[in-house]
Scaffold this motif. Structure first.
Motif, PDB file in Angstrom:
ATOM      1  N   ASP A 173      -5.484   3.472  -1.199  1.00 43.54           N
ATOM      2  CA  ASP A 173      -5.284   4.685  -0.415  1.00 43.54           C
ATOM      3  C   ASP A 173      -5.886   4.539   0.978  1.00 43.54           C
ATOM      4  O   ASP A 173      -5.300   4.944   1.978  1.00 43.54           O
ATOM      5  CB  ASP A 173      -5.905   5.878  -1.143  1.00 43.54           C
ATOM      6  N   LEU A 174      -7.042   3.907   1.025  1.00 46.92           N
ATOM      7  CA  LEU A 174      -7.725   3.684   2.301  1.00 46.92           C
ATOM      8  C   LEU A 174      -6.846   2.837   3.222  1.00 46.92           C
ATOM      9  O   LEU A 174      -6.627   3.165   4.396  1.00 46.92           O
ATOM     10  CB  LEU A 174      -9.056   2.977   2.039  1.00 46.92           C
ATOM     11  N   PHE A 175      -6.321   1.749   2.678  1.00 50.14           N
ATOM     12  CA  PHE A 175      -5.472   0.863   3.463  1.00 50.14           C
ATOM     13  C   PHE A 175      -4.169   1.551   3.868  1.00 50.14           C
ATOM     14  O   PHE A 175      -3.657   1.342   4.965  1.00 50.14           O
ATOM     15  CB  PHE A 175      -5.169  -0.425   2.689  1.00 50.14           C
ATOM     16  N   PHE A 228       0.827  -1.213   0.000  1.00 50.30           N
ATOM     17  CA  PHE A 228       0.000   0.000   0.000  1.00 50.30           C
ATOM     18  C   PHE A 228       0.859   1.260   0.000  1.00 50.30           C
ATOM     19  O   PHE A 228       0.451   2.318   0.462  1.00 50.30           O
ATOM     20  CB  PHE A 228      -0.933  -0.004   1.217  1.00 50.30           C
ATOM     21  N   ALA A 229       2.083   1.126  -0.509  1.00 52.59           N
ATOM     22  CA  ALA A 229       3.014   2.253  -0.486  1.00 52.59           C
ATOM     23  C   ALA A 229       2.553   3.373  -1.413  1.00 52.59           C
ATOM     24  O   ALA A 229       1.905   3.135  -2.422  1.00 52.59           O
ATOM     25  CB  ALA A 229       4.400   1.790  -0.901  1.00 52.59           C
ATOM     26  N   LEU A 278      -3.097   1.752   7.718  1.00 48.29           N
ATOM     27  CA  LEU A 278      -1.833   1.225   8.228  1.00 48.29           C
ATOM     28  C   LEU A 278      -1.016   2.319   8.894  1.00 48.29           C
ATOM     29  O   LEU A 278      -0.374   2.104   9.924  1.00 48.29           O
ATOM     30  CB  LEU A 278      -1.023   0.588   7.089  1.00 48.29           C
ATOM     31  N   LEU A 279      -1.068   3.512   8.287  1.00 45.88           N
ATOM     32  CA  LEU A 279      -0.344   4.642   8.863  1.00 45.88           C
ATOM     33  C   LEU A 279      -0.897   4.967  10.248  1.00 45.88           C
ATOM     34  O   LEU A 279      -0.146   5.178  11.209  1.00 45.88           O
ATOM     35  CB  LEU A 279      -0.475   5.855   7.942  1.00 45.88           C
ATOM     36  N   LEU A 280      -2.202   4.936  10.349  1.00 50.77           N
ATOM     37  CA  LEU A 280      -2.863   5.201  11.629  1.00 50.77           C
ATOM     38  C   LEU A 280      -2.478   4.152  12.658  1.00 50.77           C
ATOM     39  O   LEU A 280      -2.158   4.445  13.813  1.00 50.77           O
ATOM     40  CB  LEU A 280      -4.377   5.198  11.412  1.00 50.77           C
ATOM     41  N   LEU A 281      -2.476   2.899  12.219  1.00 52.65           N
ATOM     42  CA  LEU A 281      -2.145   1.774  13.097  1.00 52.65           C
ATOM     43  C   LEU A 281      -0.726   1.923  13.630  1.00 52.65           C
ATOM     44  O   LEU A 281      -0.478   1.827  14.835  1.00 52.65           O
ATOM     45  CB  LEU A 281      -2.272   0.477  12.296  1.00 52.65           C
TER      46      LEU A 281
END
Lengths: 428, 184
Positions: free
Chosen positions: B16-18, A246-247, B22-25
């Motif tokens: 983009d959602l994922f 998802f980069a 992941l960034l939030l996680l």
């Protein structure tokens, strides 16, 4: 925060014996009164590594990751990435002796959720920074920062391509390894990844014969099958793969537009280049959707079988825990199944803990293993199902692109692309 | 052609959602752990009270010789005439001859102080951490000899291979800042 830290430090420190404790101990024989000018010496205690190095490590990791991302995406320099690899071998490997590496830090993270172990700042960042970079730039950590990968990167000589089925089956091992590592870390039974780290022995210049052979074997394999540990074992690679998938940006084979020259087709040592999808499929779209539906109906069955199957392993795996195996041994000795005492059972009896408490603790750990293995089984079933779903998909790719999950951003393919950054094509 | 375009954007939207998820996680993990972090790393230490002198320190360490050495806490040494850390039980004569010494490598060395006292020091270059002297000293003496991880030698493995087999389960992860001694 400081107060909290202090409290925890005291808690953690409640057990270990310091000289202060030792001096408080009962002295059978008081020291004599010396008539000469003899002075009782004080023993020298070497300090552990200074805090400074902890911060230096973090700074170097950050710099190396930044540089790797720069080389992979902006500069598009294979030479830069490769040079950085050697720096990593020297710094993260030989200077730092490998511990704690991001791969192993994964277990510390899991362990910190279940015990009163506090994650040191260095471990938090060593775990999170490579993932963060993967989320923005792909697996640049694997490319040239990871000391385990760097060693394997250096020996790639004539990489061959494995047949697709073998690749997919071997590709499932990291998920098993990840699950096992999480299971053992969460039950407090040990750090499997560190125990079976094949390369750290080279950096320490000292290893058991078994681990040395394993490491050498992997390096020899790595001459022909590129990066065998990274691709078929590394549990952290699974996480990096997901984040990299998802980069936002990712290394691209071509600087401009793909001209389908097929020159890069065999360039990738880890077989992570996706060719364009075929224009025609044997089955129609409707049939494909039907197959997909049928498969979805089977997913619960896969999950249940996998979960149940894994939970059957409870006894075998729980026995790997020290407390469980000790409890078993004590029980065997108490019931005269086993004769003689082991060093461990002797030590336990010296402690004068009640046997029932030990049994209770062992039962608790065993139960954790049981629950954990069910979760592990469901997780693995899900992995298999998702893998099949991904294989069923028709992605509609038009160009040669890196497989974002498996690409380690080593940058070899870039050299094969004849397209220049201004869009012109070099004739060969 | 149009259909393909919408297909692409849907994929991109999910990606983009994922990405954000992941960034939030990751972000929430780092932030939540950051405020509970232990300042410096941990080191491995032996709790002498739990140590049963099983001798595994000498063989289980990833290093050869082991990072565990015998340490002498001089303050509590009784300066025994018959040092049970030094002499072989049943030694014929109380001399420094090899057959009378307990230490297999001659790492425990003595220096004459005044009659009848000797000062016992450990030559760390020779010590292999077998704990034979520690056992003797603890059985009959004050227990001033003890085994400890020497931090200048220890590689600070994430999982200590001695801790895994330590019979007394005496190895403890200790915050590095607390692992120095008052008199150091």
């Amino acid at each position: 925060m400081r107060k909290f830290r202090l409290l925890v430090l005291i808690l953690v420190l409640a057990a270990p014996g310091w000289p202060a404790v030792a001096t408080a101990a009962e002295e059978r024989f008081p020291a004599p009164e010396f008539e000469t000018q003899y002075e009782i010496p004080t023993p020298a205690h070497p300090h552990p590594r200074q805090d400074f190095f902890e911060y230096l490590d973090i700074a170097v990791l950050l710099a190396a990751l930044g540089l790797a991302a720069f080389f992979a995406i902006k500069k598009r320099s294979r030479l830069g990435l490769f040079s950085l690899t050697f720096f990593s071998i020297l710094y993260f490997g030989f200077f730092r002796h490998g511990c704690i590496c991001p791969v192993g830090a994964l277990q510390n993270v899991i362990f910190s959720f279940s015990g009163d172990y506090l994650l040191p700042l260095g471990v938090i960042l060593f775990f999170a920074l490579p993932l963060l970079f993967a989320l923005f730039f792909g697996r640049v950590f694997c490319a040239s920062v990871c000391p385990l990968g760097a060693l394997q990167e250096a020996v790639i000589y004539k990489p061959i391509r494995l047949p697709q089925p073998i690749k997919h089956v071997l590709g499932l091992i990291p998920y098993l390894y990840l699950g096992l590592a999480v299971l053992f870390a969460s039950t407090g039974s040990g750090f499997v990844i560190c125990r079976f780290d094949p390369f750290v022995g080279f950096y320490r210049l000292s290893a058991t014969p078994f681990m040395l052979l394993l490491g050498l074997g992997l390096l020899l394999t790595g001459i022909f099958i590129a990066r065998p540990y990274c691709r078929f074992f590394c549990p952290y690679g699974v996480l990096l793969g997901i984040f990299s998938f998802f980069a936002k940006k990712h290394l691209s084979i071509t600087p401009k537009e793909c001209i389908h020259c097929r020159l890069c087709e065999n360039a990738c040592p880890v077989d992570a280049i996706n060719p364009p999808s075929p224009r025609l499929y044997k089955t129609s779209k409707a049939q494909q959707i039907k197959h997909f539906g049928i498969f979805l109906a089977f997913v619960p069955l896969i999950l249940a079988t996998s979960g149940f199957g894994f939970s059957r392993l409870t006894d075998v795996l729980a026995r790997q825990d020290r407390m469980v195996s000790l409890a078993e041994r004590i029980h065997q000795e108490e019931t005269n199944v086993a004769t003689g005492n082991t060093l461990d059972s002797d030590a336990f009896r010296q402690e004068q803990t009640r046997v029932e408490d030990l049994y209770r603790q062992a039962a608790r750990i065993r139960h954790k293993f049981y629950i954990g293995l069910w979760v592990f089984g469901l997780f693995f079933g899900l992995v298999i199902s998702l893998k099949i779903i991904v294989l069923m998909q028709r992605p509609g790719r038009t160009d040669y692109t890196p497989d974002r999950f498996h690409c380690i951003s080593c940058g070899r393919c870039m050299e094969y692309c004849p397209v220049q950054s201004d869009g012109s094509v070099t004739e060969t | 052609m149009k259909k393909k375009n919408t297909n692409l954007t849907r994929r991109e939207f999910i990606k983009d959602l994922f990405h954000k998820l992941l960034l939030l996680l990751l972000g929430s993990f780092v932030v939540s752990r950051f405020f509970k972090s232990a300042a410096a790393g941990y080191v491995w230490q032996i709790d002498p009270k739990k140590c049963v002198k099983c001798g595994r320190c000498a063989t289980a360490c990833v290093l050869t010789p082991s990072a565990v050495k015998c340490v002498h806490a001089f303050e509590i040494c009784g300066y025994c005439n018959l040092c049970f850390g030094y002499f072989q039980p049943g030694a014929l004569r109380l001399t420094a001859d090899a057959e009378n010494q307990l230490c297999p490598t001659g790492a425990l060395q003595r220096r004459f102080v005044e009659d009848p006292f000797f000062e016992y020091t450990i030559n760390e270059a020779l010590c292999i951490g077998c704990g034979k002297c520690v056992k003797g000293c603890n059985l009959f003496g004050n227990g001033s000899l003890y085994l400890q991880v020497r931090h200048d030698r220890c590689k600070h493995c994430n999982e200590c291979s001695i801790a895994r087999v330590c019979a007394g389960r005496a190895f403890v992860r200790t915050p590095a800042r607390k692992a120095t001694f008052k008199n150091a």
